[in-house]
Each structure stands twice: as structure tokens, then as C-alpha cells.
Design an enzyme around this catalytic site. Structure first.
Site, PDB file in Angstrom:
ATOM      1  CG  ASP A 166      -1.938  -1.226   1.219  1.00  0.00           C
ATOM      2  OD1 ASP A 166      -2.183  -1.642   0.139  1.00  0.00           O
ATOM      3  OD2 ASP A 166      -2.105  -1.552   2.254  1.00  0.00           O
ATOM      4  CE  LYS A 186       2.174  -2.455  -4.217  1.00  0.00           C
ATOM      5  NZ  LYS A 186       2.131  -1.844  -3.075  1.00  0.00           N
ATOM      6  N   GLY A 204      -4.518  -4.241  -3.895  1.00  0.00           N
ATOM      7  CA  GLY A 204      -5.500  -2.953  -4.156  1.00  0.00           C
ATOM      8  C   GLY A 204      -4.780  -1.980  -4.421  1.00  0.00           C
ATOM      9  CG  HIS A 205      -1.832  -1.841  -7.032  1.00  0.00           C
ATOM     10  ND1 HIS A 205      -1.209  -2.492  -7.827  1.00  0.00           N
ATOM     11  CD2 HIS A 205      -1.773  -2.428  -5.720  1.00  0.00           C
ATOM     12  CE1 HIS A 205      -0.213  -3.155  -7.180  1.00  0.00           C
ATOM     13  NE2 HIS A 205      -0.507  -3.126  -5.880  1.00  0.00           N
ATOM     14  CD  GLN A 263       0.600  -8.832  -2.907  1.00  0.00           C
ATOM     15  OE1 GLN A 263       1.334  -9.471  -3.520  1.00  0.00           O
ATOM     16  NE2 GLN A 263      -0.484  -8.555  -3.075  1.00  0.00           N
TER      17      GLN A 263
HETATM   18  P1  GDP Z   1      -0.923   0.479  -3.527  1.00  0.00           P
HETATM   19  O1  GDP Z   1      -1.284  -0.779  -3.077  1.00  0.00           O
HETATM   20  O2  GDP Z   1       0.686   0.310  -3.295  1.00  0.00           O
HETATM   21  O3  GDP Z   1      -1.273   0.796  -5.070  1.00  0.00           O
HETATM   22  O4  GDP Z   1      -1.553   1.616  -2.584  1.00  0.00           O
HETATM   23  P2  GDP Z   1      -2.731   1.664  -2.256  1.00  0.00           P
HETATM   24  O5  GDP Z   1      -3.866   2.048  -3.421  1.00  0.00           O
HETATM   25  O6  GDP Z   1      -3.555   0.269  -1.448  1.00  0.00           O
HETATM   26  O7  GDP Z   1      -2.994   2.813  -0.932  1.00  0.00           O
HETATM   27  C1  GDP Z   1      -2.345   4.062  -1.445  1.00  0.00           C
HETATM   28  C2  GDP Z   1      -3.380   5.056  -0.928  1.00  0.00           C
HETATM   29  O8  GDP Z   1      -2.738   6.470  -0.884  1.00  0.00           O
HETATM   30  C3  GDP Z   1      -4.241   5.436  -2.139  1.00  0.00           C
HETATM   31  O9  GDP Z   1      -5.463   5.573  -1.470  1.00  0.00           O
HETATM   32  C4  GDP Z   1      -3.853   6.315  -2.827  1.00  0.00           C
HETATM   33  O10 GDP Z   1      -4.880   7.120  -3.484  1.00  0.00           O
HETATM   34  C5  GDP Z   1      -3.230   7.068  -1.770  1.00  0.00           C
HETATM   35  N1  GDP Z   1      -1.885   8.024  -2.031  1.00  0.00           N
HETATM   36  C6  GDP Z   1      -1.144   7.646  -3.098  1.00  0.00           C
HETATM   37  N2  GDP Z   1      -0.110   8.477  -3.034  1.00  0.00           N
HETATM   38  C7  GDP Z   1      -0.479   9.502  -2.160  1.00  0.00           C
HETATM   39  C8  GDP Z   1      -0.014  10.647  -1.591  1.00  0.00           C
HETATM   40  O11 GDP Z   1       1.266  11.142  -2.019  1.00  0.00           O
HETATM   41  N3  GDP Z   1      -0.562  11.562  -0.727  1.00  0.00           N
HETATM   42  C9  GDP Z   1      -1.794  11.290  -0.300  1.00  0.00           C
HETATM   43  N4  GDP Z   1      -2.343  11.770   0.486  1.00  0.00           N
HETATM   44  N5  GDP Z   1      -2.489  10.095  -0.703  1.00  0.00           N
HETATM   45  C10 GDP Z   1      -2.040   9.181  -1.773  1.00  0.00           C
HETATM   46  P1  IMO Z   2      -1.001  -3.937  -2.352  1.00  0.00           P
HETATM   47  O1  IMO Z   2      -0.529  -4.623  -3.584  1.00  0.00           O
HETATM   48  C1  IMO Z   2      -0.903  -4.592   1.972  1.00  0.00           C
HETATM   49  C2  IMO Z   2      -0.932  -8.704   3.496  1.00  0.00           C
HETATM   50  C3  IMO Z   2      -2.422  -9.084   4.259  1.00  0.00           C
HETATM   51  C4  IMO Z   2      -1.697 -10.263   5.106  1.00  0.00           C
HETATM   52  C5  IMO Z   2      -0.508 -10.849   4.467  1.00  0.00           C
HETATM   53  C6  IMO Z   2      -0.809 -12.014   3.721  1.00  0.00           C
HETATM   54  O2  IMO Z   2      -2.253  -3.492  -2.313  1.00  0.00           O
HETATM   55  O3  IMO Z   2       0.229  -3.454  -1.550  1.00  0.00           O
HETATM   56  P2  IMO Z   2      -2.450 -12.936   1.799  1.00  0.00           P
HETATM   57  O4  IMO Z   2      -4.012 -12.625   1.589  1.00  0.00           O
HETATM   58  O5  IMO Z   2      -1.486 -12.298   0.821  1.00  0.00           O
HETATM   59  O6  IMO Z   2      -2.152 -14.078   2.103  1.00  0.00           O
HETATM   60  O7  IMO Z   2      -2.179 -11.720   3.140  1.00  0.00           O
HETATM   61  O8  IMO Z   2      -0.239  -9.997   3.381  1.00  0.00           O
HETATM   62  N1  IMO Z   2      -1.243  -8.222   2.029  1.00  0.00           N
HETATM   63  C7  IMO Z   2      -1.270  -6.855   1.755  1.00  0.00           C
HETATM   64  N2  IMO Z   2      -0.953  -5.898   2.611  1.00  0.00           N
HETATM   65  N3  IMO Z   2      -0.994  -4.413   0.681  1.00  0.00           N
HETATM   66  C8  IMO Z   2      -1.412  -5.489  -0.187  1.00  0.00           C
HETATM   67  O9  IMO Z   2      -1.442  -5.489  -1.419  1.00  0.00           O
HETATM   68  C9  IMO Z   2      -1.297  -6.652   0.449  1.00  0.00           C
HETATM   69  N4  IMO Z   2      -1.408  -8.047  -0.130  1.00  0.00           N
HETATM   70  C10 IMO Z   2      -1.355  -8.733   1.293  1.00  0.00           C
HETATM   71  O10 IMO Z   2      -2.982  -7.937   5.003  1.00  0.00           O
HETATM   72  O11 IMO Z   2      -1.060  -9.440   6.329  1.00  0.00           O
HETATM   73 MG    MG Z   3      -2.993  -1.698  -1.938  1.00  0.00          MG
END
Ligand code: GDP
Ligand code: IMO
Ligand code: MG
Length: 422
Positions: A15, A18, A42-43, A223
Site C-alpha cells: 500500500d 504503487k 488493491g492499487h 504487496q
Molecule cells: P498500492 O497498493 O501500493 O497501490 O497503494 P494503495 O492504493 O493500496 O494505497 C495508497 C493510498 O494512498 C491510496 O488511497 C492512494 O490514493 C493514496 N495516495 C497515493 N499517493 C498519495 C500521496 O502522495 N498522498 C496522499 N495523501 N495519498 C496518496
Molecule cells: P498491495 O499490492 C498490504 C497482507 C495481508 C496479510 C498478508 C498475507 O495493495 O500493496 P495474503 O492475502 O496475501 O495471503 O495476506 O499480506 N497483504 C497486503 N497488505 N497491501 C497488499 O497489497 C497486501 N496483500 C497482502 O494483509 O497481512
Molecule cells: Mg494496496
């Protein structure tokens, strides 16, 4: 030889942002490819007032023109894939032309999801806190040579499916775990039919042909490195190699073809699910990070645990991945903080540790403090606008970590990204 494959991956516990950055960098590439993980990801991407959350589909689909590939290292749930693709189709993004799926990607069966839940329940207090998407059981089947692959749907599939399902049912019966997959299975089968409408390919061949043609490829990690099956905080990890080497095995790309490795980190740190997290905050500061950073799971809505940036862990993941450039995310979340802390060592049993140890359970963080910048950075567009205190924070990170910060993200929108002139 020009290296035209770059890898972008998370350096923390996922998270990091990416999805946003892959979208930002996509215009620089011909192809975007996912190499591991599955719908546990979840991207999130935001642009033009719209927000999308992608699970299995690469984040390179929005800029137009690029080819997108789901590689052999990915695990795919046909029903979740269908739901995701149909939503995108409704929003005007037709994937059938430019999305390619490896025939060697493994399928997540409905019973894999049930097994995920059953194994978690059996672990009791020691549960991993998985996303419940069947990731672990699917990779287990892959490694134990029992898995079903996307290519299997093209021939004699019912037979293969029945056998795999029966094997899972036996395990579940031995665990006395009750479940009902009738509805799930219907959706899943409809997902299988839908999958047949896509271009199912030998992606390793396609990718290497594209490389030979001089095309450029961005590999999108899912991840984060601290969740890597080998190098993460085992057993509280996911079931794939999330590190850079995973791009080689998950796409069929030779290591000597990899060029830049973009490592993404938040300006602080978060984690979802169970497991050690040395810099975790349980106080008002942690809550402030969660509120300002909207630190709730992109898909599950689960509260993310928040804490200060951990440079011991980052140095380790930078080393494992061979990171060439850092990308600093969510810097704006700390805009109002008078002081920023960074963990520069751990303490355990009175001993100071500066290298990432075998077990991080119970280590105490040793912090250094950096003055905050205390100004709203979210509207900035140029490097020159960044406040001096923030630039000092970047310089501090670069010095500690030994890698330059190439991009700075100051908000969730595509436009809220600053490229540094390095
Ligand atoms: P990913 O899994 O690495 O793609 O990241 P996620 O989407 O799960 O989580 C990142 C969260 O931070 C999302 O809600 C993005 O919209 C938000 N986000 C990304 N970059 C920034 C930033 O620079 N500032 C803020 N405030 N939010 C951001
Ligand atoms: P993105 O790509 C954050 C965590 C789960 C749990 C562990 C194992 O959005 O960054 P799994 O379902 O993979 O067997 O769970 O890994 N986990 C993540 N945490 N971002 C993710 O993906 C994750 N994918 C799995 O919360 O701790
Ligand atoms: Mg994510």
C-alpha cells in the site's frame, strides 16, 4: 546494451502507492506487466476527479496505447477478474485488445478461498490476517504441483477442476470446516468463460520478443518487500516473491535485462494484518497519520496500522531489491507535523542493532528527529516549490539509504507528483 525493463515495487508492507506511480510512469513505457500476487492487491489511481482500485489488472491501462500483461507469476481469480474488467469496460476502458494473460498464471479456485479461511481459523491467535482471497492455498498448490493454470481452461477443464476441487474438499473435511460454495462456484465458472474472451498467451515469449524489438517494459510489483515469502517478516507475509527477483521468475525475464529498480516508500509506514511492526504508534500521532493518510484498506476497508518510517527495514529491502531510485509517497500526510521521526536502529536485550535481524519481534526502535516543514505541499507542481525543511528530510533519507529520491508524491492524484532533477 540498453536495459529496457524497469521494476517498480513496494519497500514496506504494501500500500505504498504503487498503483498511482505506475500510472504516472506509464507514458514512458510500451508495456506494463504484473509479475506476482493476485487480488490480495488493491492499487488505487486517481485522475480527472475519478478513482479506480485495481486488483489483478495492471495499472498501465488508463494512459492509452500501452500493452498490459498479467504474467505467469500472478494468481488469478476468474470471478474477481471478471468483476474488475466489467467495471472498467463500463467506465469506457475496453481491455480485450491490449490486455494479455499468461497461460501459466495459476487459478485461484473457490475452494482455495475456503481453505484460506479454514487455515486462518485453525491458527487462532497466530493468524496471519490474510486478505482471504485464497492466495496462500493457490501458491501452495502451485509449488506442490497440484495447481490449475489459465491454460488449463482451454482443454478438458471440467475434469481437471473436479479433481482439484475434490482434493481441497478432502482437506476441508479433515479439518471439519463447513462451507457452501454454490454461489461462488457459479460466478467462478462464469469468470472462466469470460476469461476465454481474452488473449491467453505464452507471456514469457511475448515479453522477450518485445524486448528484442527494443520495446520498454515496466514491471508492477504487488504487496511489499516486507511481505516477501523469503525476506519478509515470516510467517506474517504473503505467499509470493514480491522482491525484484520475482519480476524475473514471474515474467520470464533474465536478470541481466533489468534496468532501473524503483523502490516506493511512504514518508512514514503502514501495515495491514498481523505481524511485528517495530515503529508502530498506538497514540494520537498514529491516529493522525491514519486520518490524514486515509489509511484504510483499498479493498477490505481494514484499518491500517501506522508508524514512523523504518530505515533499518528500508536499507534491507533496498539491498535485496537493488533499488536504483526511491519514490517518496504521501509526504503531504506529514505536512502539519512539527517533528518527523525516523527509526535508525533497533534495540534488543540492551544491544543496538543496525542490520535487519532474523526476527524483528520485540525490537525497540531507536529514533532520530527531523524538523517538520509545516506547510501545505499538495498544490505544488515543481521541485523548486518544495520547502527547505522537506528538502532536508529528503537529503537525510538519501544519505541514510544511499539511493536518490527521483519522485515525490504529495497527494493521491496523478498530477500531484513532483519529478526531481537528479
Ligand atoms: P498500492 O497498493 O501500493 O497501490 O497503494 P494503495 O492504493 O493500496 O494505497 C495508497 C493510498 O494512498 C491510496 O488511497 C492512494 O490514493 C493514496 N495516495 C497515493 N499517493 C498519495 C500521496 O502522495 N498522498 C496522499 N495523501 N495519498 C496518496
Ligand atoms: P498491495 O499490492 C498490504 C497482507 C495481508 C496479510 C498478508 C498475507 O495493495 O500493496 P495474503 O492475502 O496475501 O495471503 O495476506 O499480506 N497483504 C497486503 N497488505 N497491501 C497488499 O497489497 C497486501 N496483500 C497482502 O494483509 O497481512
Ligand atoms: Mg494496496
Amino acid at each position: 546494451m540498453k536495459k529496457n525493463i524497469d521494476v517498480l515495487l513496494g519497500l514496506q508492507w504494501g500500500d505504498e502507492g504503487k498503483g498511482k506511480i505506475v500510472d504516472v510512469l506509464t507514458p514512458q513505457y510500451d508495456v506494463v506487466a504484473r509479475f506476482q500476487g493476485g487480488p490480495n492487491a488493491g492499487h488505487t489511481l486517481e485522475f480527472g476527479g475519478k478513482k479506480f482500485v485495481l486488483r489483478s489488472i495492471p495499472s498501465g491501462i488508463f494512459q492509452g496505447g500501452q500493452l498490459n500483461i498479467i504474467g505467469n507469476g500472478v494468481v488469478l481469480d476468474p470471478s474477481l477478474f471478471k468483476a474488475e474488467a466489467v467495471d472498467l469496460e463500463k467506465a469506457g476502458y475496453d481491455l480485450k485488445k491490449n490486455l494479455f494473460i499468461s497461460k501459466k498464471a495459476h487459478l485461484i479456485l473457490p475452494t482455495c478461498r475456503v481453505l484460506d479461511a479454514a487455515y486462518e481459523a485453525a491458527k487462532g491467535d497466530a493468524k496471519v490476517g490474510t486478505t482471504g482471497k485464497g492466495i496462500g492455498p493457490t501458491y501452495t498448490d502451485k509449488v506442490s504441483r497440484n495447481g490449475l493454470r489459465v491454460g488449463d481452461i482451454l482443454e478438458d477443464f471440467e475434469n481437471k477442476y473436479a479433481k482439484a476441487k475434490a482434493r481441497h474438499e478432502q482437506i476441508l473435511a479433515s479439518m471439519n470446516y463447513s462451507y457452501d460454495i454454490t454461489e461462488m462456484e457459479k460466478e467462478w465458472m462464469s469468470g472462466i468463460e469470460y476469461l476465454k474472451e481474452f488473449r491467453l498467451i505464452d507471456s514469457e515469449q511475448m515479453i522477450n520478443d518485445l524486448i528484442a524489438e527494443g520495446k520498454s517494459i515496466l514491471c508492477e510489483g504487488a504487496q511489499g518487500s516486507m511481505l516477501d515469502i523469503d525476506f519478509g517478516s515470516y510467517p506474517f507475509v504473503t505467499s509470493s516473491n514480491t522482491v525484484c527477483a520475482g519480476a524475473c521468475t514471474g515474467l520470464g525475464v533474465a536478470p541481466n535485462k533489468i534496468g532501473n529498480v524503483y523502490g516506493i516508500t511512504k514518508a512514514y509506514c503502514t501495515r495491514v494484518g498481523a505481524g511485528p511492526f517495530p515503529t508502530e504508534l498506538f497514540d494520537a500521532t498514529g491516529n493522525e497519520m491514519r486520518d490524514k493518510g486515509h489509511e484504510y484498506g483499498a479493498v477490505t476497508g481494514r484499518e491500517r496500522r501506522c508508524g514512523w518510517i523504518d530505515l533499518v527495514a528500508l536499507k534491507y529491502t533496498i539491498m535485496i531489491n537493488g533499488v536504483t531510485h526511491l519514490i517518496l509517497m504521501k509526504s503531504d500526510v506529514l505536512d502539519e507535523f512539527p517533528t518527523i521521526k525516523a527509526c535508525i536502529a533497533y534495540k534488543k536485550n540492551g544491544e543496538t542493532i543496525t542490520h535487519f535481524p532474523y526476527d524483528i519481534e520485540g525490537v525497540e526502535p531507536v529514533y532520530t528527529e527531523i524538523p517538520g516543514w509545516q506547510c501545505d505541499m499538495t498544490k505544488f507542481t515543481k521541485e523548486e516549490e518544495l520547502p527547505e525543511a522537506f528538502v532536508n528530510y529528503i537529503k537525510f533519507l538519501e544519505k541514510e539509504l544511499g539511493v536518490p529520491v527521483k519522485y515525490v508524491s504529495i497527494g493521491p492524484d496523478r498530477e500531484q507528483t513532483i519529478t526531481r532533477n537528479i
